[in-house]
Write a protein that holds these residues in place. Structure first.
Motif, PDB file in Angstrom:
ATOM      1  N   THR A 163       0.866  -1.228   0.138  1.00  0.00           N
ATOM      2  CA  THR A 163      -0.075   0.060   0.093  1.00  0.00           C
ATOM      3  C   THR A 163       0.932   1.234   0.016  1.00  0.00           C
ATOM      4  O   THR A 163       0.404   2.120  -0.846  1.00  0.00           O
ATOM      5  CB  THR A 163      -1.060  -0.029   1.296  1.00  0.00           C
ATOM      6  OG1 THR A 163      -1.915  -1.107   1.274  1.00  0.00           O
ATOM      7  CG2 THR A 163      -1.751   1.137   1.175  1.00  0.00           C
ATOM      8  N   THR A 164       1.879   1.340   0.957  1.00  0.00           N
ATOM      9  CA  THR A 164       2.756   2.688   1.055  1.00  0.00           C
ATOM     10  C   THR A 164       3.616   2.791  -0.466  1.00  0.00           C
ATOM     11  O   THR A 164       3.947   3.633  -0.522  1.00  0.00           O
ATOM     12  CB  THR A 164       3.677   2.588   2.284  1.00  0.00           C
ATOM     13  OG1 THR A 164       4.239   1.348   2.156  1.00  0.00           O
ATOM     14  CG2 THR A 164       2.699   2.801   3.382  1.00  0.00           C
ATOM     15  N   PHE A 165       3.877   1.578  -0.761  1.00  0.00           N
ATOM     16  CA  PHE A 165       4.730   1.529  -2.274  1.00  0.00           C
ATOM     17  C   PHE A 165       3.790   2.412  -3.316  1.00  0.00           C
ATOM     18  O   PHE A 165       4.479   3.412  -3.836  1.00  0.00           O
ATOM     19  CB  PHE A 165       4.932   0.294  -2.509  1.00  0.00           C
ATOM     20  CG  PHE A 165       5.692   0.213  -4.105  1.00  0.00           C
ATOM     21  CD1 PHE A 165       7.178   0.348  -4.067  1.00  0.00           C
ATOM     22  CD2 PHE A 165       4.906  -0.031  -5.188  1.00  0.00           C
ATOM     23  CE1 PHE A 165       7.677   0.296  -5.359  1.00  0.00           C
ATOM     24  CE2 PHE A 165       5.617   0.146  -6.299  1.00  0.00           C
ATOM     25  CZ  PHE A 165       6.875   0.176  -6.500  1.00  0.00           C
ATOM     26  N   PHE A 166       2.711   2.038  -3.291  1.00  0.00           N
ATOM     27  CA  PHE A 166       1.732   2.712  -4.435  1.00  0.00           C
ATOM     28  C   PHE A 166       1.554   4.102  -3.840  1.00  0.00           C
ATOM     29  O   PHE A 166       1.435   5.058  -4.822  1.00  0.00           O
ATOM     30  CB  PHE A 166       0.462   1.777  -4.643  1.00  0.00           C
ATOM     31  CG  PHE A 166       0.887   0.951  -5.491  1.00  0.00           C
ATOM     32  CD1 PHE A 166       1.216   0.800  -6.895  1.00  0.00           C
ATOM     33  CD2 PHE A 166       0.804  -0.557  -5.028  1.00  0.00           C
ATOM     34  CE1 PHE A 166       1.320  -0.313  -7.573  1.00  0.00           C
ATOM     35  CE2 PHE A 166       0.921  -1.689  -5.702  1.00  0.00           C
ATOM     36  CZ  PHE A 166       1.294  -1.431  -7.134  1.00  0.00           C
ATOM     37  N   ILE A 167       1.422   4.466  -2.795  1.00  0.00           N
ATOM     38  CA  ILE A 167       1.261   5.836  -2.265  1.00  0.00           C
ATOM     39  C   ILE A 167       2.322   6.651  -2.651  1.00  0.00           C
ATOM     40  O   ILE A 167       2.184   7.740  -3.056  1.00  0.00           O
ATOM     41  CB  ILE A 167       0.966   5.830  -0.746  1.00  0.00           C
ATOM     42  CG1 ILE A 167      -0.359   5.039  -0.522  1.00  0.00           C
ATOM     43  CG2 ILE A 167       0.781   7.164  -0.162  1.00  0.00           C
ATOM     44  CD1 ILE A 167      -1.827   5.912  -0.926  1.00  0.00           C
ATOM     45  N   GLY A 168       3.563   6.082  -2.425  1.00  0.00           N
ATOM     46  CA  GLY A 168       4.615   6.888  -2.655  1.00  0.00           C
ATOM     47  C   GLY A 168       4.996   7.243  -4.179  1.00  0.00           C
ATOM     48  O   GLY A 168       5.191   8.184  -4.602  1.00  0.00           O
ATOM     49  N   ALA A 169       4.572   6.073  -5.083  1.00  0.00           N
ATOM     50  CA  ALA A 169       4.358   6.114  -6.337  1.00  0.00           C
ATOM     51  C   ALA A 169       3.320   7.288  -6.950  1.00  0.00           C
ATOM     52  O   ALA A 169       3.898   8.204  -7.680  1.00  0.00           O
ATOM     53  CB  ALA A 169       4.143   5.041  -7.217  1.00  0.00           C
ATOM     54  N   VAL A 170       2.341   7.318  -6.361  1.00  0.00           N
ATOM     55  CA  VAL A 170       1.190   8.376  -6.776  1.00  0.00           C
ATOM     56  C   VAL A 170       1.770   9.736  -6.385  1.00  0.00           C
ATOM     57  O   VAL A 170       1.737  10.741  -7.043  1.00  0.00           O
ATOM     58  CB  VAL A 170      -0.005   8.094  -6.084  1.00  0.00           C
ATOM     59  CG1 VAL A 170      -0.959   9.315  -6.108  1.00  0.00           C
ATOM     60  CG2 VAL A 170      -0.558   6.722  -6.634  1.00  0.00           C
TER      61      VAL A 170
ATOM     62  N   GLY B 182       8.773   3.555  -3.799  1.00  0.00           N
ATOM     63  CA  GLY B 182       7.949   3.526  -4.751  1.00  0.00           C
ATOM     64  C   GLY B 182       8.099   4.992  -5.478  1.00  0.00           C
ATOM     65  O   GLY B 182       7.992   5.065  -6.856  1.00  0.00           O
ATOM     66  N   GLY B 183       8.248   6.094  -4.578  1.00  0.00           N
ATOM     67  CA  GLY B 183       8.821   7.213  -5.141  1.00  0.00           C
ATOM     68  C   GLY B 183      10.071   7.426  -5.910  1.00  0.00           C
ATOM     69  O   GLY B 183      10.053   8.050  -6.939  1.00  0.00           O
ATOM     70  N   ILE B 184      10.953   6.848  -5.688  1.00  0.00           N
ATOM     71  CA  ILE B 184      12.177   6.801  -6.020  1.00  0.00           C
ATOM     72  C   ILE B 184      12.169   6.338  -7.554  1.00  0.00           C
ATOM     73  O   ILE B 184      12.728   6.575  -8.693  1.00  0.00           O
ATOM     74  CB  ILE B 184      13.388   6.024  -5.279  1.00  0.00           C
ATOM     75  CG1 ILE B 184      13.934   6.694  -4.082  1.00  0.00           C
ATOM     76  CG2 ILE B 184      14.622   5.706  -6.154  1.00  0.00           C
ATOM     77  CD1 ILE B 184      14.704   5.941  -3.092  1.00  0.00           C
ATOM     78  N   ILE B 185      11.312   5.232  -7.782  1.00  0.00           N
ATOM     79  CA  ILE B 185      11.028   4.434  -8.952  1.00  0.00           C
ATOM     80  C   ILE B 185      10.464   5.350  -9.835  1.00  0.00           C
ATOM     81  O   ILE B 185      10.860   5.460 -11.267  1.00  0.00           O
ATOM     82  CB  ILE B 185      10.380   3.130  -8.958  1.00  0.00           C
ATOM     83  CG1 ILE B 185      11.177   2.072  -8.053  1.00  0.00           C
ATOM     84  CG2 ILE B 185       9.821   2.462 -10.360  1.00  0.00           C
ATOM     85  CD1 ILE B 185      10.498   0.707  -7.909  1.00  0.00           C
ATOM     86  N   VAL B 186       9.459   5.976  -9.356  1.00  0.00           N
ATOM     87  CA  VAL B 186       8.739   6.999 -10.297  1.00  0.00           C
ATOM     88  C   VAL B 186       9.450   8.353 -10.869  1.00  0.00           C
ATOM     89  O   VAL B 186       9.485   8.632 -11.861  1.00  0.00           O
ATOM     90  CB  VAL B 186       7.503   7.447  -9.802  1.00  0.00           C
ATOM     91  CG1 VAL B 186       6.610   8.444 -10.519  1.00  0.00           C
ATOM     92  CG2 VAL B 186       6.343   6.348  -9.522  1.00  0.00           C
ATOM     93  N   VAL B 187      10.330   8.838  -9.774  1.00  0.00           N
ATOM     94  CA  VAL B 187      11.211   9.789 -10.249  1.00  0.00           C
ATOM     95  C   VAL B 187      12.350   9.489 -11.134  1.00  0.00           C
ATOM     96  O   VAL B 187      12.623  10.223 -12.088  1.00  0.00           O
ATOM     97  CB  VAL B 187      11.824  10.380  -8.780  1.00  0.00           C
ATOM     98  CG1 VAL B 187      12.706  11.532  -9.183  1.00  0.00           C
ATOM     99  CG2 VAL B 187      10.473  11.007  -7.963  1.00  0.00           C
TER     100      VAL B 187
END
Length: 374
Positions: free
Chosen positions: A175-182, A282-287
């Protein structure tokens, strides 16, 4: 000898007269009441002559009063005193209509508000009693830890830590992985308009390390653990197992509430740490994929610009949220009645109240941190 109830109409130019004869009782009434009502329908200013009526009971008196309708008046009745008295009693009873309930919206709203206030007061008093009992057991458990460690139910504590903590790691991490990605995707899209894409890293770091890690973890625990605690204790309450424990001299708070409370307080820091790492990942992967900022650069910028302070501020809130979640779940379980419907209501209430308490606690800490300028 009984005689059937009969009547006859003697028309006159000024005041027609209806003469009744026979026995106007429930047994001999027959269809005389309906016939009398049909005869008097539309007839005004008439006189009822009951001087030749032999016997009368309340059924006969009611038939006469109902047949006369609004035109009934004892002044227009000729009868013996006892007959007049019976007619007066029946007529008064017929005129007493039940008070119509006022079905106004304002009245209904007032009633609902009043019931809500009373229910809130009772709920508050019960909650204070539960909290006081729990604090006493917690204080005693600290003493037992140093004087009587065997009295603490270690197997129940470890088992609850596994179910409420370790088993929740996958759902918290995903859940937090996708929250960070969003958060990263939205931040990168918005900041790109101003040429400040690099600040998406700070956005990810602060949001995940300060707020989303603990809030998402607590909400998931509220839906997962609070409902489980309420259902488990509520089932025991329905089966009278808690009553049996009290009879055997075992405190349900010591055996059921304390292990769940301590287990959740001990495991939520670990879940918060895992949620932080997963959200940052998740945020690092999106960035990395959208802004072409490498993981090494992102991590270094998080260390330099964000720092660990935000994580520790989030971790301070963790025990409070865990205690609220466990306390609400166990309390709702203790309030379960003897039916399945009560169990369902209490399990639902446990989740709703826990999520509401999480939001309130997070807002309170936000105000405290704002005043402390941290």
């Amino acid at each position: 000898m009984e005689r059937p109830a009969e009547f006859s109409l003697r028309p006159a130019t000024d005041r027609p007269t209806v003469a009744l004869t026979g026995d106007w009782t429930a047994r001999m009434l027959g269809g005389a009441g309906a016939g009398l009502a049909e005869t008097l329908d539309g007839l005004n200013n008439f006189i009822v002559d009951l001087t030749h009526v032999r016997r009368m009971d309340t059924a006969g008196a009611y038939a006469i009063v109902r047949a006369a309708g609004r035109e009934f008046d004892l002044a227009k009745v000729e009868a013996r005193p006892e007959t007049l008295r019976l007619l007066e009693v029946v007529a008064d009873a017929v005129k007493v209509e039940p008070e119509k309930r006022r079905d106004r919206a304002a009245d209904r709203l007032t009633v609902r508000v009043g019931k809500g206030v009373v229910a809130f007061g009772k709920e508050f008093l019960d909650t204070m009693g539960f909290l006081g009992h729990l604090l006493v057991v917690l204080a005693l458990s600290v003493v037992w830890l140093f004087t009587q460690p065997r009295r603490i139910r270690w197997p129940a504590l470890v088992s609850t830590m596994e179910r409420a903590g370790l088993d929740a790691i996958p759902v918290v991490a995903v859940t937090t992985f996708f929250i960070g990605a969003v958060v990263a995707f939205i931040g990168a899209s918005m900041l790109r308009q101003f040429g400040a894409e690099v600040f998406a890293v700070e956005l990810i770091g602060i949001s995940m390390m300060r707020e989303f890690n603990i809030v998402i973890t607590a909400v998931l625990l509220a839906g997962r653990s609070a409902s489980a605690f309420a259902a488990e204790i509520g089932s025991m309450k329905m089966n009278q197992e808690i009553d049996a424990m009290r009879v055997m001299g075992v405190d349900p708070f010591e055996a059921l509430v304390l292990p769940r409370f301590v287990a959740l307080v001990l495991t939520i820091p670990l879940l918060t740490f895992i949620a932080t790492l997963s959200g940052l990942l998740g945020g690092i992967i999106v960035v990395w994929s959208t802004l072409d900022l490498g993981p090494a650069f992102v991590l270094q910028r998080i260390v330099d610009a964000v720092g660990p302070t935000h994580f520790w501020l989030a971790l301070i809130k963790a025990p409070f949220m865990a205690g609220i979640i466990a306390g609400i779940g166990c309390r709702q379980g203790m309030e379960v009645g003897g039916d399945v419907e009560s169990l369902g209501r209490r399990v639902t209430a446990a989740v709703v109240h826990a999520i509401f308490a999480i939001i309130v606690i997070d807002a309170a800490f936000a105000l405290i941190y704002m005043e402390l300028d941290v």
